[in-house]
Design a protein around this motif. Structure first.
Motif, PDB file in Angstrom:
ATOM      1  N   GLY A 192       0.840  -1.188   0.000  1.00  0.00           N
ATOM      2  CA  GLY A 192       0.000   0.000   0.000  1.00  0.00           C
ATOM      3  C   GLY A 192       0.873   1.235   0.000  1.00  0.00           C
ATOM      4  O   GLY A 192       1.919   1.263   0.649  1.00  0.00           O
ATOM      5  N   TRP A 193       0.468   2.251  -0.766  1.00  0.00           N
ATOM      6  CA  TRP A 193       1.256   3.485  -0.839  1.00  0.00           C
ATOM      7  C   TRP A 193       0.345   4.680  -1.022  1.00  0.00           C
ATOM      8  O   TRP A 193      -0.694   4.528  -1.645  1.00  0.00           O
ATOM      9  N   PRO A 194       0.643   5.821  -0.499  1.00  0.00           N
ATOM     10  CA  PRO A 194       1.701   6.060   0.477  1.00  0.00           C
ATOM     11  C   PRO A 194       1.307   5.480   1.831  1.00  0.00           C
ATOM     12  O   PRO A 194       0.113   5.311   2.114  1.00  0.00           O
ATOM     13  N   PRO A 195       2.282   5.167   2.683  1.00  0.00           N
ATOM     14  CA  PRO A 195       1.954   4.550   3.965  1.00  0.00           C
ATOM     15  C   PRO A 195       1.062   5.427   4.839  1.00  0.00           C
ATOM     16  O   PRO A 195       0.227   4.923   5.583  1.00  0.00           O
ATOM     17  N   SER A 196       1.189   6.732   4.695  1.00  0.00           N
ATOM     18  CA  SER A 196       0.364   7.645   5.491  1.00  0.00           C
ATOM     19  C   SER A 196      -1.106   7.579   5.096  1.00  0.00           C
ATOM     20  O   SER A 196      -1.973   8.027   5.833  1.00  0.00           O
ATOM     21  N   GLY A 197      -1.407   7.009   3.932  1.00  0.00           N
ATOM     22  CA  GLY A 197      -2.787   6.911   3.469  1.00  0.00           C
ATOM     23  C   GLY A 197      -3.541   5.707   3.995  1.00  0.00           C
ATOM     24  O   GLY A 197      -4.706   5.502   3.665  1.00  0.00           O
ATOM     25  N   ARG A 198      -2.908   4.906   4.841  1.00  0.00           N
ATOM     26  CA  ARG A 198      -3.559   3.706   5.388  1.00  0.00           C
ATOM     27  C   ARG A 198      -4.863   4.064   6.094  1.00  0.00           C
ATOM     28  O   ARG A 198      -5.825   3.315   6.051  1.00  0.00           O
ATOM     29  N   HIS A 199      -4.868   5.218   6.748  1.00  0.00           N
ATOM     30  CA  HIS A 199      -6.075   5.676   7.460  1.00  0.00           C
ATOM     31  C   HIS A 199      -6.449   7.055   6.924  1.00  0.00           C
ATOM     32  O   HIS A 199      -5.569   7.840   6.593  1.00  0.00           O
TER      33      HIS A 199
END
Length: 136
Positions: A113-120
């Motif tokens: 998944g990218w960007p990692p900050s977009g997980r939530h």
């Protein structure tokens, strides 16, 4: 890390116990920041995400089926992803998806998944039960 390379063996570390299936988050072990990298084994009846049929507002994802097969549910379709297949999901509602294993054999998946900050935030659209009841 050795000189210019690093090997990680998921079998030599503890999987996350708060996620469905057996999942190893490899990004922290490999010091990877641009994306989240996971390896997961889904036993029969298991799903990849605790968020069921979901999407991420700001994160794209992909899965690569390393062994076995799984079923992929998307907005208006479903299909079987087999060993060697790679599937990408866009960020946002158009990338809604659910990856699960309704088969008799385990499935091994590499997920990014990218960007990692977009997980939530993550948006759960339906539970797996609700979705499968509609589609059966």
């Amino acid at each position: 890390m050795s000189e210019g390379w690093q090997r990680v063996r998921p079998s030599e570390s503890d999987p996350r116990d708060d996620k469905p299936g057996t999942r190893w988050e490899l990004s922290p072990k490999l010091d990877i920041e641009p994306f989240n990298l996971n390896v997961a084994v889904l036993e029969p009846g298991e799903r990849l995400s605790q968020s069921h049929f979901h999407y991420h507002h700001d994160q794209a994802e992909l899965i690569h089926v390393a062994a076995g097969r799984c079923r992929v549910e998307v907005a208006d379709d479903r299909f079987i992803a087999e060993q060697g297949d790679t599937v990408r999901f866009d960020a946002g509602p158009e990338g809604v998806h659910l990856v699960h294993n309704p088969f008799d054999e385990p499935c091994r998946i590499v997920a990014m998944g990218w960007p990692p900050s977009g997980r939530h935030p993550v948006e759960t659209v339906k539970t797996i039960g609700e979705l499968l009841d509609e589609r059966e």
